[in-house]
Motif scaffolding. Structure first.
Motif, PDB file in Angstrom:
ATOM      1  N   ARG A  79       0.842  -1.211   0.000  1.00  0.00           N
ATOM      2  CA  ARG A  79       0.000   0.000   0.000  1.00  0.00           C
ATOM      3  C   ARG A  79       0.867   1.247   0.000  1.00  0.00           C
ATOM      4  N   LYS A  80       1.875   1.250   0.876  1.00  0.00           N
ATOM      5  CA  LYS A  80       2.757   2.421   0.939  1.00  0.00           C
ATOM      6  C   LYS A  80       3.532   2.582  -0.361  1.00  0.00           C
ATOM      7  N   ALA A  81       3.969   1.460  -0.941  1.00  0.00           N
ATOM      8  CA  ALA A  81       4.716   1.526  -2.198  1.00  0.00           C
ATOM      9  C   ALA A  81       3.863   2.158  -3.297  1.00  0.00           C
ATOM     10  N   ILE A  82       2.597   1.744  -3.372  1.00  0.00           N
ATOM     11  CA  ILE A  82       1.694   2.297  -4.389  1.00  0.00           C
ATOM     12  C   ILE A  82       1.389   3.759  -4.084  1.00  0.00           C
ATOM     13  N   ASP A  83       1.244   4.080  -2.791  1.00  0.00           N
ATOM     14  CA  ASP A  83       1.059   5.480  -2.396  1.00  0.00           C
ATOM     15  C   ASP A  83       2.225   6.338  -2.878  1.00  0.00           C
ATOM     16  N   ILE A  84       3.437   5.834  -2.664  1.00  0.00           N
ATOM     17  CA  ILE A  84       4.632   6.575  -3.071  1.00  0.00           C
ATOM     18  C   ILE A  84       4.594   6.844  -4.580  1.00  0.00           C
ATOM     19  N   LEU A  85       4.212   5.835  -5.349  1.00  0.00           N
ATOM     20  CA  LEU A  85       4.163   5.980  -6.804  1.00  0.00           C
ATOM     21  C   LEU A  85       3.116   7.029  -7.194  1.00  0.00           C
ATOM     22  N   ARG A  86       1.945   6.969  -6.544  1.00  0.00           N
ATOM     23  CA  ARG A  86       0.880   7.935  -6.860  1.00  0.00           C
ATOM     24  C   ARG A  86       1.308   9.354  -6.477  1.00  0.00           C
ATOM     25  N   TYR A  87       1.880   9.492  -5.284  1.00  0.00           N
ATOM     26  CA  TYR A  87       2.313  10.816  -4.845  1.00  0.00           C
ATOM     27  C   TYR A  87       3.403  11.373  -5.760  1.00  0.00           C
ATOM     28  N   ALA A  88       4.300  10.510  -6.228  1.00  0.00           N
ATOM     29  CA  ALA A  88       5.360  10.973  -7.140  1.00  0.00           C
ATOM     30  C   ALA A  88       4.749  11.558  -8.412  1.00  0.00           C
ATOM     31  N   GLY A  89       3.686  10.919  -8.904  1.00  0.00           N
ATOM     32  CA  GLY A  89       2.991  11.447 -10.077  1.00  0.00           C
ATOM     33  C   GLY A  89       2.328  12.779  -9.784  1.00  0.00           C
ATOM     34  N   GLU A  90       1.731  12.900  -8.591  1.00  0.00           N
ATOM     35  CA  GLU A  90       1.070  14.154  -8.221  1.00  0.00           C
ATOM     36  C   GLU A  90       2.083  15.275  -8.038  1.00  0.00           C
ATOM     37  N   ILE A  91       3.261  14.941  -7.508  1.00  0.00           N
ATOM     38  CA  ILE A  91       4.324  15.945  -7.362  1.00  0.00           C
ATOM     39  C   ILE A  91       4.794  16.412  -8.739  1.00  0.00           C
ATOM     40  N   ALA A  92       4.913  15.481  -9.674  1.00  0.00           N
ATOM     41  CA  ALA A  92       5.275  15.847 -11.050  1.00  0.00           C
ATOM     42  C   ALA A  92       4.234  16.809 -11.623  1.00  0.00           C
ATOM     43  N   GLN A  93       2.949  16.503 -11.389  1.00  0.00           N
ATOM     44  CA  GLN A  93       1.871  17.384 -11.855  1.00  0.00           C
ATOM     45  C   GLN A  93       2.015  18.791 -11.290  1.00  0.00           C
ATOM     46  N   SER A  94       2.174  18.861  -9.964  1.00  0.00           N
ATOM     47  CA  SER A  94       2.205  20.172  -9.306  1.00  0.00           C
ATOM     48  C   SER A  94       3.436  20.976  -9.700  1.00  0.00           C
ATOM     49  N   ASN A  95       4.512  20.278 -10.095  1.00  0.00           N
ATOM     50  CA  ASN A  95       5.738  20.952 -10.529  1.00  0.00           C
ATOM     51  C   ASN A  95       5.716  21.311 -12.008  1.00  0.00           C
ATOM     52  N   GLY A  96       4.654  20.887 -12.705  1.00  0.00           N
ATOM     53  CA  GLY A  96       4.580  21.147 -14.141  1.00  0.00           C
ATOM     54  C   GLY A  96       5.558  20.312 -14.951  1.00  0.00           C
ATOM     55  N   VAL A 139      10.399  10.662  -6.068  1.00  0.00           N
ATOM     56  CA  VAL A 139      10.101   9.477  -5.264  1.00  0.00           C
ATOM     57  C   VAL A 139      10.447   9.727  -3.798  1.00  0.00           C
ATOM     58  N   VAL A 140      11.586  10.380  -3.562  1.00  0.00           N
ATOM     59  CA  VAL A 140      12.006  10.665  -2.186  1.00  0.00           C
ATOM     60  C   VAL A 140      11.015  11.617  -1.532  1.00  0.00           C
ATOM     61  N   GLN A 141      10.609  12.657  -2.261  1.00  0.00           N
ATOM     62  CA  GLN A 141       9.601  13.592  -1.731  1.00  0.00           C
ATOM     63  C   GLN A 141       8.282  12.861  -1.465  1.00  0.00           C
ATOM     64  N   ALA A 142       7.929  11.949  -2.369  1.00  0.00           N
ATOM     65  CA  ALA A 142       6.675  11.210  -2.241  1.00  0.00           C
ATOM     66  C   ALA A 142       6.697  10.305  -1.021  1.00  0.00           C
ATOM     67  N   ARG A 143       7.831   9.696  -0.744  1.00  0.00           N
ATOM     68  CA  ARG A 143       7.944   8.830   0.434  1.00  0.00           C
ATOM     69  C   ARG A 143       7.684   9.631   1.712  1.00  0.00           C
ATOM     70  N   GLU A 144       8.264  10.835   1.799  1.00  0.00           N
ATOM     71  CA  GLU A 144       8.052  11.674   2.978  1.00  0.00           C
ATOM     72  C   GLU A 144       6.574  12.044   3.110  1.00  0.00           C
ATOM     73  N   ARG A 145       5.947  12.351   1.990  1.00  0.00           N
ATOM     74  CA  ARG A 145       4.531  12.723   2.020  1.00  0.00           C
ATOM     75  C   ARG A 145       3.667  11.531   2.424  1.00  0.00           C
ATOM     76  N   ALA A 146       3.990  10.344   1.906  1.00  0.00           N
ATOM     77  CA  ALA A 146       3.215   9.141   2.237  1.00  0.00           C
ATOM     78  C   ALA A 146       3.319   8.818   3.721  1.00  0.00           C
ATOM     79  N   GLU A 147       4.524   8.926   4.290  1.00  0.00           N
ATOM     80  CA  GLU A 147       4.711   8.643   5.710  1.00  0.00           C
ATOM     81  C   GLU A 147       3.960   9.652   6.569  1.00  0.00           C
ATOM     82  N   THR A 148       4.016  10.914   6.161  1.00  0.00           N
ATOM     83  CA  THR A 148       3.320  11.967   6.913  1.00  0.00           C
ATOM     84  C   THR A 148       1.821  11.742   6.889  1.00  0.00           C
TER      85      THR A 148
END
Length: 406
Positions: free
Chosen positions: A257-274, A283-292
């Motif tokens: 679940r966390k692994a898939i969360d990390i992947l989804r968050y990484a995509g959302e971070i890419a979106q928000s960064n344009g 991925v590293v940023q996404a991991r921090e967001r998923a844990e939080t």
């Protein structure tokens, strides 16, 4: 295309093709369930009699969060319903999230409501307003009127207030509650010691077969994420993204679940960064967001003093990172200082011990008994399982003051 001219919303998603594949509650197709062939085979064997209208074994499935327990239980149940139909047997399954429906009345109402076809049974299952015994009577009517066999999945069964529904379901046949329908109960728990808390009578009838799901390794996590990579547009994922996410998740928890969360968050971070691509740095940023996000969800609704206790343990963990665990009395000293800082009266040491046990039950901390020798006797040490920086950040965000220095 709309002519509204409103550019607030994105009409063409440059990153995601089918984001639903990365949602936690999405049940994958058969080919997308990775790394659980043996477990699926074992579960199928245990419930196999049901396809002939016979009683399936009652099962108890253990394993840490994100090890595929619920996924495999639902998958097996869906396939059983299909195969039983081919054999002329009417089968169905009901799913209960016991974290949400934690009382006996809530759980039995959910089961009855999800299985009832009022046109066939002429039975009504209101959301509330009936006694527990009436809900049971209507459930037995629903089962005997419609089905030859039913599987009932009780997810996070350890969150139930008591064992009463387990007793009722696991002994319904022998108690004469049902004339025709056979029931199989599948209990799912993250707590390997959950069985120790059970009533002995429930234990004997419910725990006919037990299964332990191990954490996923890096290769399995990589395959799981690869199987869902078509959630993204073609060529959006950099080649290193999935291996990096898998390595991070495997090293820390083996939680799909966390692994898939990390992947989804990484995509959302890419979106928000344009960004037009999902890069490894995301991925590293996404991991921090998923844990939080996970920790925020764990402590949602907790009391201030429950948080002060966690804050105390986070302070100790941050200030003395070389120590693996901290004694209750040491945590209590820092907790008292936090209470003074917050202008709040501190709870007793005994109550703080209870709060620490509650956090251990939620897998926020780990407790271990230590021996101090003949002079001190034994004592308990507590260690955060969450990143102390994440704990501190979330507690500050949710209204607590900056942690004190110990």
């Amino acid at each position: 295309m709309s002519s509204s001219g409103d550019d607030l919303f994105t009409r063409d998603d440059p990153i995601f093709e089918n984001k639903e594949l990365l949602e936690i509650n999405h049940l994958p197709e058969e080919g997308r369930i990775v790394g659980r062939d043996d477990e699926i085979s074992d579960l199928a064997n245990a419930v196999n009699p049901a396809i002939f209208g016979q009683s399936p074994s009652n099962l108890l499935i253990y394993g840490k969060t994100g090890t595929g327990k619920s996924l495999c239980a639902k998958h097996i149940s869906e396939r059983l319903v299909r195969v039983a139909k081919d054999e002329g047997v009417t089968a169905e399954f009901a799913y209960v999230d016991c974290a949400q429906d934690s009382t006996e009345t809530q759980a039995v109402q959910t089961i009855a409501h999800s299985l009832n076809d009022a046109e066939i049974t002429d039975v009504k299952i209101p959301d509330k307003g009936l006694s527990t015994s009436t809900y049971y009577k209507r459930l037995w009517t629903v089962l005997d009127s419609q089905y030859d066999v039913v599987l009932i999945i009780l997810d996070e069964v350890d969150k139930l207030d008591d064992d009463d529904i387990l007793m009722q379901l696991s002994r319904a046949g022998e108690a004469g509650k049902l004339d025709h329908c056979k029931i199989g109960v599948i209990g799912i728990s993250n707590k390997i010691k959950y069985k120790d808390r059970m009533d002995e009578r429930v234990k004997s009838s419910l725990c006919e077969r037990e299964f332990v799901f191990p954490p996923y390794d890096a290769n399995q996590l990589r395959d799981i994420m690869q199987a869902r990579s078509d959630a993204f547009k073609d060529d959006v994922l950099e080649p290193s993204v999935i291996p990096r996410a898998a390595a991070l998740a495997a090293r820390e928890h083996g939680d799909a679940r966390k692994a898939i969360d990390i992947l989804r968050y990484a995509g959302e971070i890419a979106q928000s960064n344009g960004s037009e691509r999902v890069r490894e740095e995301f991925v590293v940023q996404a991991r921090e967001r998923a844990e939080t996000d996970r920790f925020r969800e764990l402590i949602r609704g907790s009391t201030p003093h429950s948080r002060y206790v966690l804050q105390a343990l986070a302070v100790l963990s941050l200030n003395t990172p070389d120590e693996d665990g901290f004694r209750t009395t040491r945590i209590y000293d820092v907790y008292e200082e936090i209470c003074r800082q917050e202008g709040s009266d501190s709870l007793s040491l005994r109550r703080v011990r209870d709060l620490l046990k509650e956090h251990a039950f939620l897998d926020i901390i780990e407790q271990s008994r230590q021996s101090g020798g003949s002079a001190e006797g034994s004592y308990t040490e507590h260690q955060l399982l969450e990143d102390p920086d994440v704990v501190r950040k979330v507690l500050v965000e949710t209204g607590e003051s900056e942690p004190v220095d110990s």
